[in-house]
Design an enzyme around this catalytic site. Structure first.
Site, mmCIF file in Angstrom:
data_model
loop_
_atom_site.group_PDB
_atom_site.id
_atom_site.type_symbol
_atom_site.label_atom_id
_atom_site.label_comp_id
_atom_site.label_asym_id
_atom_site.label_seq_id
_atom_site.Cartn_x
_atom_site.Cartn_y
_atom_site.Cartn_z
ATOM 1 N N ARG A 173 -3.293 -1.028 -1.033
ATOM 2 C CA ARG A 173 -2.116 -0.572 -0.283
ATOM 3 C C ARG A 173 -1.004 -1.625 -0.268
ATOM 4 O O ARG A 173 -0.292 -1.768 0.730
ATOM 5 C CB ARG A 173 -2.481 -0.213 1.166
ATOM 6 C CG ARG A 173 -3.451 0.941 1.285
ATOM 7 C CD ARG A 173 -2.692 2.255 1.167
ATOM 8 N NE ARG A 173 -3.586 3.397 1.331
ATOM 9 C CZ ARG A 173 -3.715 4.080 2.469
ATOM 10 N NH1 ARG A 173 -3.007 3.756 3.512
ATOM 11 N NH2 ARG A 173 -4.537 5.092 2.528
ATOM 12 N N ARG A 203 4.183 1.043 3.432
ATOM 13 C CA ARG A 203 5.031 0.881 4.615
ATOM 14 C C ARG A 203 5.263 -0.541 5.077
ATOM 15 O O ARG A 203 6.175 -0.791 5.858
ATOM 16 C CB ARG A 203 4.480 1.731 5.763
ATOM 17 C CG ARG A 203 4.818 3.196 5.587
ATOM 18 C CD ARG A 203 4.147 4.048 6.616
ATOM 19 N NE ARG A 203 2.696 3.959 6.453
ATOM 20 C CZ ARG A 203 1.824 4.634 7.185
ATOM 21 N NH1 ARG A 203 2.251 5.436 8.145
ATOM 22 N NH2 ARG A 203 0.535 4.522 6.971
ATOM 23 N N ARG A 231 11.765 5.739 0.424
ATOM 24 C CA ARG A 231 11.048 6.942 0.807
ATOM 25 C C ARG A 231 11.789 7.792 1.846
ATOM 26 O O ARG A 231 11.344 8.911 2.135
ATOM 27 C CB ARG A 231 9.665 6.560 1.361
ATOM 28 C CG ARG A 231 8.576 6.329 0.325
ATOM 29 C CD ARG A 231 8.011 7.648 -0.191
ATOM 30 N NE ARG A 231 7.870 8.632 0.870
ATOM 31 C CZ ARG A 231 6.898 8.656 1.772
ATOM 32 N NH1 ARG A 231 5.932 7.783 1.705
ATOM 33 N NH2 ARG A 231 6.864 9.573 2.706
ATOM 34 N N ASP A 244 -1.901 8.946 -4.364
ATOM 35 C CA ASP A 244 -2.824 9.076 -3.240
ATOM 36 C C ASP A 244 -4.079 9.768 -3.742
ATOM 37 O O ASP A 244 -4.037 10.489 -4.749
ATOM 38 C CB ASP A 244 -2.201 9.884 -2.096
ATOM 39 C CG ASP A 244 -3.040 9.754 -0.831
ATOM 40 O OD1 ASP A 244 -2.892 8.754 -0.114
ATOM 41 O OD2 ASP A 244 -3.880 10.640 -0.584
ATOM 42 N N TYR A 276 -12.520 14.909 3.245
ATOM 43 C CA TYR A 276 -11.225 15.500 3.603
ATOM 44 C C TYR A 276 -11.229 17.012 3.411
ATOM 45 O O TYR A 276 -10.683 17.762 4.228
ATOM 46 C CB TYR A 276 -10.093 14.871 2.781
ATOM 47 C CG TYR A 276 -9.706 13.498 3.281
ATOM 48 C CD1 TYR A 276 -9.066 13.342 4.508
ATOM 49 C CD2 TYR A 276 -9.983 12.355 2.548
ATOM 50 C CE1 TYR A 276 -8.719 12.082 4.984
ATOM 51 C CE2 TYR A 276 -9.643 11.089 3.012
ATOM 52 C CZ TYR A 276 -9.008 10.967 4.237
ATOM 53 O OH TYR A 276 -8.670 9.729 4.710
HETATM 54 C C1 LIG Z 1 -8.572 7.208 2.271
HETATM 55 C C2 LIG Z 1 -7.390 7.094 1.350
HETATM 56 C C3 LIG Z 1 -6.209 7.897 1.389
HETATM 57 N N1 LIG Z 1 -5.394 7.455 0.368
HETATM 58 C C4 LIG Z 1 -5.974 6.421 -0.303
HETATM 59 C C5 LIG Z 1 -7.243 6.204 0.275
HETATM 60 C C6 LIG Z 1 -8.242 5.203 -0.213
HETATM 61 C C7 LIG Z 1 -7.848 3.829 0.216
HETATM 62 C C8 LIG Z 1 -8.170 3.495 1.623
HETATM 63 O O1 LIG Z 1 -9.337 3.592 2.010
HETATM 64 O O2 LIG Z 1 -7.234 3.097 2.333
HETATM 65 C C9 LIG Z 1 -5.487 5.706 -1.485
HETATM 66 C C10 LIG Z 1 -4.081 5.297 -1.546
HETATM 67 N N2 LIG Z 1 -2.997 5.878 -0.923
HETATM 68 C C11 LIG Z 1 -1.865 5.210 -1.291
HETATM 69 C C12 LIG Z 1 -2.212 4.222 -2.230
HETATM 70 C C13 LIG Z 1 -1.119 3.427 -2.906
HETATM 71 C C14 LIG Z 1 -1.337 2.380 -3.819
HETATM 72 C C15 LIG Z 1 -1.520 1.012 -3.164
HETATM 73 O O3 LIG Z 1 -2.662 0.645 -2.830
HETATM 74 O O4 LIG Z 1 -0.530 0.266 -3.028
HETATM 75 C C16 LIG Z 1 -3.597 4.250 -2.375
HETATM 76 C C17 LIG Z 1 -4.488 3.388 -3.235
HETATM 77 C C18 LIG Z 1 -0.503 5.507 -0.844
HETATM 78 C C19 LIG Z 1 -0.319 6.049 0.505
HETATM 79 N N3 LIG Z 1 -1.029 7.078 1.072
HETATM 80 C C20 LIG Z 1 -0.515 7.334 2.305
HETATM 81 C C21 LIG Z 1 0.566 6.465 2.561
HETATM 82 C C22 LIG Z 1 1.406 6.448 3.805
HETATM 83 C C23 LIG Z 1 2.334 7.592 3.828
HETATM 84 C C24 LIG Z 1 3.807 7.209 3.865
HETATM 85 O O5 LIG Z 1 4.195 6.109 3.442
HETATM 86 O O6 LIG Z 1 4.586 8.073 4.291
HETATM 87 C C25 LIG Z 1 0.697 5.667 1.407
HETATM 88 C C26 LIG Z 1 1.736 4.629 1.138
HETATM 89 C C27 LIG Z 1 -1.003 8.406 3.215
HETATM 90 C C28 LIG Z 1 -2.453 8.408 3.439
HETATM 91 N N4 LIG Z 1 -3.375 8.872 2.539
HETATM 92 C C29 LIG Z 1 -4.639 8.689 3.055
HETATM 93 C C30 LIG Z 1 -4.501 8.068 4.334
HETATM 94 C C31 LIG Z 1 -5.651 7.693 5.234
HETATM 95 C C32 LIG Z 1 -3.122 7.893 4.555
HETATM 96 C C33 LIG Z 1 -2.450 7.211 5.719
HETATM 97 C C34 LIG Z 1 -1.860 8.156 6.719
HETATM 98 C C35 LIG Z 1 -0.887 7.412 7.637
HETATM 99 O O7 LIG Z 1 -1.318 6.483 8.332
HETATM 100 O O8 LIG Z 1 0.294 7.779 7.619
HETATM 101 C C36 LIG Z 1 -5.891 9.007 2.323
#
Ligand SMILES: Cc1c2[nH]c(c1CCC(=O)O)Cc1[nH]c(c(CCC(=O)O)c1C)Cc1[nH]c(c(CCC(=O)O)c1C)Cc1[nH]c(c(C)c1CCC(=O)O)C2
Length: 354
Positions: free
Chosen positions: A37, A41, A50, A86, A161
């Site tokens: 990640r 953000r 974004r 994602d 999920y």
């Molecule tokens: C479980 C999981 C998800 N998504 C992901 C996982 C596995 C990694 C982990 O265990 O953290 C994988 C993921 N999601 C995202 C990345 C980006 C690449 C990186 O690592 O920089 C990666 C590798 C972008 C994202 N994926 C997400 C965001 C945030 C949304 C935003 O910026 O509006 C990003 C940057 C959304 C997301 N998607 C998911 C979650 C739990 C969330 C967060 C929700 C929140 O708190 O808002 C599911």
């Protein structure tokens, strides 16, 4: 040069990078660092880009994906980029009605609970995700010698999920299916393994030089259940991409008791969260695999001297390892000061310069 005489594998600057060397357990000029990640953000330039664009829409725009993926590489001098996407993108691509709700996570309109529901999980092909191929093409040109990590969600975490319909603390519906209808469960995981394998293959064929399988929530399982009911699907994913010869990283949270099995599933690198010191993790994983990790993401909220101390503790535990990639034990927390990450990268590079 025709496509056929083009050299296979990544260009030599990428192949010789500290990150790929560490994955292959070869000597490195310094311990490579990247952060799960790292895009997202915590970066003001990400939040700006974004603005007004939904998460999943941004994943389907190659120009945005390219810029967002590059942002942390420019800012932090990390040793690898991770493709901005994602874990639910391939599910969306085959037509599952889902969305990512800010501050919540992926939410599925109609959860998958019955045999009839399985029909909605059709196989994925490259034509379902043209934006992935396009973005990775752009990225590998921009990145030069910096390797790009592709990724996907592992069958268990995706199933959670889909079956729950959203994020879940206890995975009740998922486990109810796993124990209550093992045949349906096995078929669900097998379908997800096929989708995940195809999604990773698309990324590798487009130029990703390593892949990470995120099984974020698999730590909710006892080892025997993991071995019998989940591991076969993860093995199928790793086997499907083995012939590409790119390093395969396997990561989950709370997986102290599963580390050995997660290595056996077919990983070249096992990701470790902050709960197990790396020397102990190495004993559990056994020889022949590199480790990735594992500073607690919350440590980044402490002053730099404390962060450096914790980083040194990780580096000491990693001293005897065959290969070590420095990372957090889970993703960067959204409120992390990006400056703390930049300083951490510099600290690890300086401490480990050989
Ligand atoms: C479980 C999981 C998800 N998504 C992901 C996982 C596995 C990694 C982990 O265990 O953290 C994988 C993921 N999601 C995202 C990345 C980006 C690449 C990186 O690592 O920089 C990666 C590798 C972008 C994202 N994926 C997400 C965001 C945030 C949304 C935003 O910026 O509006 C990003 C940057 C959304 C997301 N998607 C998911 C979650 C739990 C969330 C967060 C929700 C929140 O708190 O808002 C599911």
């Amino acid at each position: 040069m025709t496509a056929d005489d083009r050299p296979k594998g990544p260009p030599s600057a990428t192949a010789d990078s500290a990150f790929l060397k560490a994955c292959r357990r070869e000597p490195v000029p310094h311990t490579p660092v990247w952060f799960m990640r790292q895009a997202g953000r915590s970066l003001p330039e990400y939040r700006k880009l974004r603005e007004g664009i939904a998460m999943l829409d941004s994943c389907m725009r190659p120009d945005l994906v390219t810029e967002i993926t590059l942002q942390p590489v420019r800012r932090h001098d990390v040793d690898a980029a991770i493709y901005f996407s994602d874990i639910v993108v391939p599910l969306k691509a085959i037509g599952i009605d889902l969305d990512i709700k800010p501050g919540v996570g992926p939410v599925v309109a109609q959860p998958i609970r019955t045999r009839a529901d399985l029909q909605r999980l059709r196989p994925l092909g490259p034509d379902d995700v043209p934006y992935v191929t396009e973005a990775i093409g752009m990225l590998t040109r921009e990145l030069g010698g910096t390797p790009l990590i592709g990724f996907a969600g592992a069958p268990f975490t995706l199933a959670s999920y889909l079956v729950e319909g959203g994020p879940s603390r206890n995975h009740e519906h998922t486990k109810a299916m796993m124990y209550g209808d093992p045949e349906l469960w096995a078929e669900l995981l097998d379908r997800l393994a096929g989708i995940t394998a195809s999604f990773l293959s698309v990324q590798i064929e487009a130029g990703a030089s390593a892949v990470q399988l995120f099984d974020s929530w698999v730590g909710a399982l006892a080892p025997e259940d993991y071995r019998q009911r989940v591991m076969p699907a993860s093995v199928k994913v790793f086997d499907a991409v083995a012939d590409y010869g790119v390093p395969r990283i396997h990561f989950g949270v709370g997986t102290g008791e599963l580390l050995g099995l997660m290595g056996e599933a077919g990983a070249d690198v096992v990701g470790v969260d902050w709960r197990v010191p790396l020397d102990e993790a190495a004993r559990r994983v056994g020889p022949g695999r590199a480790l990735q990790g594992n500073i607690d993401p919350a440590v980044l909220f402490a002053p730099h001297t404390a962060v450096a101390e914790q980083a040194d503790r990780v580096l000491r535990a990693a001293e005897g390892l065959e290969g070590h990639i420095f990372n957090l034990g889970h993703g960067v927390l959204p409120d992390t000061d990006p400056e703390a990450l930049t300083r951490l990268v510099a600290h690890v590079h300086e401490r480990t310069a050989r």
